[in-house]
Motif scaffolding. Sequence first.
Motif, mmCIF file in Angstrom:
data_model
loop_
_atom_site.group_PDB
_atom_site.id
_atom_site.type_symbol
_atom_site.label_atom_id
_atom_site.label_comp_id
_atom_site.label_asym_id
_atom_site.label_seq_id
_atom_site.Cartn_x
_atom_site.Cartn_y
_atom_site.Cartn_z
ATOM 1 N N UNK A 5 1.048 -1.097 -0.015
ATOM 2 C CA UNK A 5 -0.085 0.178 0.063
ATOM 3 C C UNK A 5 0.823 1.270 -0.010
ATOM 4 N N UNK A 6 1.962 1.174 0.621
ATOM 5 C CA UNK A 6 2.906 2.361 0.896
ATOM 6 C C UNK A 6 3.673 2.652 -0.267
ATOM 7 N N UNK A 7 3.884 1.529 -1.003
ATOM 8 C CA UNK A 7 4.710 1.570 -2.368
ATOM 9 C C UNK A 7 3.849 2.469 -3.445
ATOM 10 N N UNK A 8 4.698 2.881 -4.367
ATOM 11 C CA UNK A 8 4.284 3.440 -5.625
ATOM 12 C C UNK A 8 4.555 2.538 -6.816
ATOM 13 N N UNK A 9 4.786 1.387 -6.424
ATOM 14 C CA UNK A 9 5.037 0.536 -7.682
ATOM 15 C C UNK A 9 4.262 -0.726 -7.547
ATOM 16 N N UNK A 10 3.662 -1.209 -8.752
ATOM 17 C CA UNK A 10 2.776 -2.365 -8.541
ATOM 18 C C UNK A 10 3.635 -3.656 -7.950
ATOM 19 N N UNK A 11 2.788 -4.080 -7.024
ATOM 20 C CA UNK A 11 3.533 -5.084 -6.232
ATOM 21 C C UNK A 11 2.488 -6.504 -6.247
ATOM 22 N N UNK A 12 3.146 -7.725 -6.101
ATOM 23 C CA UNK A 12 2.520 -8.696 -5.815
ATOM 24 C C UNK A 12 2.811 -9.710 -4.575
ATOM 25 N N UNK A 13 1.863 -9.927 -3.917
ATOM 26 C CA UNK A 13 1.801 -10.605 -2.567
ATOM 27 C C UNK A 13 1.831 -11.901 -3.042
ATOM 28 N N UNK A 14 2.584 -12.647 -2.787
ATOM 29 C CA UNK A 14 2.474 -14.287 -2.961
ATOM 30 C C UNK A 14 2.319 -14.918 -1.739
ATOM 31 N N UNK A 15 1.316 -15.907 -1.678
ATOM 32 C CA UNK A 15 1.058 -16.688 -0.625
ATOM 33 C C UNK A 15 0.487 -18.154 -0.873
ATOM 34 N N UNK A 16 1.224 -19.206 -0.280
ATOM 35 C CA UNK A 16 0.681 -20.364 -0.451
ATOM 36 C C UNK A 16 -0.707 -20.675 0.414
ATOM 37 N N UNK A 17 -1.786 -21.076 -0.175
ATOM 38 C CA UNK A 17 -2.808 -21.206 0.710
ATOM 39 C C UNK A 17 -3.379 -22.512 0.385
ATOM 40 N N UNK A 18 -4.213 -23.064 1.434
ATOM 41 C CA UNK A 18 -4.712 -24.543 1.491
ATOM 42 C C UNK A 18 -5.793 -25.108 0.337
ATOM 43 N N UNK A 19 -5.169 -26.010 -0.577
ATOM 44 C CA UNK A 19 -6.003 -26.180 -1.537
ATOM 45 C C UNK A 19 -7.431 -26.722 -1.175
ATOM 46 N N UNK A 20 -7.307 -27.262 0.095
ATOM 47 C CA UNK A 20 -8.549 -27.915 0.490
ATOM 48 C C UNK A 20 -9.323 -26.912 1.334
#
Length: 635
Positions: free
Chosen positions: A578-593
């Motif tokens: 949010x604070x950045x002025x550049x496009x950002x991806x937050x990558x998180x592994x989540x439970x498939x189930x």
Amino acid sequence: MSTSPVETVRLTVAQATIRFLVNQYSERDGVEQRLIAGAFGIFGHGNVAGLGQALLQNELDPEADGGEMPYIMPRNEQGEVHAASAYAKSTNRLQTYMCTASIGPGSLNMVTGAALATTNRVPVLLFPSDQFATRYPDPVLQQIENSQTLDTTCNDAFRPVSAFFDRINRPEQLLPSLMQALRTLTDPADTGAVVLAMPQDVQAEAFDFPVEMFDKRVWHIRRSPLDEASMKRGAELIRNAKRPLVVSGGGTIYSEASEELRAFAAATGIPVSDTQAGKGAINCDHPQSVGGVGSTGGDAANHLADKADLVIGIGTRYSDFTTGSRTQFKNPDVKFVNINVRAFDAVKNSAEMLVADAREALTALTKELDGYSVSDEYAAEVSQEKDAWEKVVYKHTHLDHGPLPAQTDVFGALNEMMGDDDVMINAAGSMPGDLQALWRAKTPVQYHVEYAFSCMGYEIPAAMGVKLALPESEVVAIVGDGTYQMLPMELATITQEGLKVIYVLLQNYGYASIGSLSESHGSQRFGTRYRVGGKAADHTADSQKLDVDIAANARSWGIDVIEVHTMDEFRDAYRQAEASDKATMIHIETDLYGPNPPSSSWWDVPVSQESRIESTQQAYGEYLESKKPQRHYLR
Ligand SMILES: Cc1ncc(C[n+]2csc(CCOP(=O)(O)OP(=O)(O)O)c2C)c(N)n1
Ligand SMILES: [Mg+2]
């Protein structure tokens, strides 16, 4: 040689098109804006010297055309149309982008985008390039030769997915065609993908166009009033109902009828449920807001829908997800009153048709129903259902699930951290279901879920379209790993244009959605997991999991990527993004189930009647049971 006294200007068909579009405006409620805000285009021999040249000429000397047509170079033609659709959705259909593509594959890449726009009833203006009108050099590169007729080209594939389609074979056709094109774009009932196929030679052909063609023109977006007789019939049905329920769809939002909907609900006590396209028109903390309805809805709205004797549909298409494939409204006496700008939608479920703009109709009905309100018993039941479901929502967005976080925890965190005017985008996978059930939207802008075409690949380009439309809003697209692998390339365009958006990438190594659908329908998650080697049926073998490094891939397009593993890290990363002025991806592994929120509805997905597999046989038995309450709604 012209004998006409009309003053003319000599332009190519492409130059005339751009000059015309620069001068078109839309207006509603006294506010005017450019109708076509800019152009996306990928060039090839079909348009490089036609529309490409015209856009160049405009960029070099916009005054000559009466204004700029800002051009953006995207990476994929499907992506550019998705971005245009998202832009149109974010401006409540008052503005859109034009998209151009080269002949053959480039143009056909836009067909899926066109279908998405038409299904969602949002305006996009597409210019696929076409083969020579003169036919001199036939067959040109990328021309499909139909041996039965020479007047069909691959662009005829747009016809079934367009709200308006035409082909400009002669310069004289341009003006009447553009008029119909813009009439369709700005018609609340007819809007969708408007497609003008442009033969490559005609684009470059010069003609003496009348100068008046390029005068400023304002398209007034009408608010159709509700006629007195329909209004009385609708009000009568509402007065006589004991258990009325509103189903509010995208039409309420496009009509900017939020205030009127909230006032109608407050005055009458009638509970308001919403569809994927309609969420947020009524604020989630409004006493009459009962949340999502249908296959991916919540218990509050679905329990009320089960017993409703009158469903008041506002701006809804009644998709199978909204009606639980016609099992959700179980009261044998249920009737429908539908407020819709489009008679095609108003008639659905044999309804009393109130063909009108949502805001106009709600204002008229609220006045007519002055003094009316639902019974105290019903009002109490509504608030009990609402309270009970809110507890479920809280629980499922604060699961603290482990070892891998549940995606619903991610949604809960986002919902708490994002501002009311920020925009959350999603379209396909297991996410729209959880989001419709759990997301709490306070404004009509926040919840941008494309669930009419539910097109994997929409999210990344859509973020571009929304950010162009709403530069002040934080724009957050939630992207499944499946969607990412289908259409990531507009990340390069995001970098090129310096657009600050946030992507939340949910890595679960496959299709949580279709995996669980497959399992519940007897197909054992076949072909729903990304794997290397082995058989598609061996979906549970983690050793075979194909570990595509999406984080590294995303970085390679030029955006920042933050990899997180826990919910605390996720929250920190969001603040950083949010604070950045550049496009950002937050990558998180989540439970498939999952786990996913509880469901009190059904969705009709047919199961094989015959099978050698026991799981399929069992699923077929369950399918027949679930299908029993399916109805036509004929009252
Ligand atoms: C273009 C397109 N192709 C196929 C589908 C059918 N489909 C719906 S969801 C889905 C899988 C989505 O996977 P992912 O993005 O990883 O989300 P998840 O299911 O894991 O939440 C598929 C293949 C679709 N909706 N759109
Ligand atoms: Mg996935």
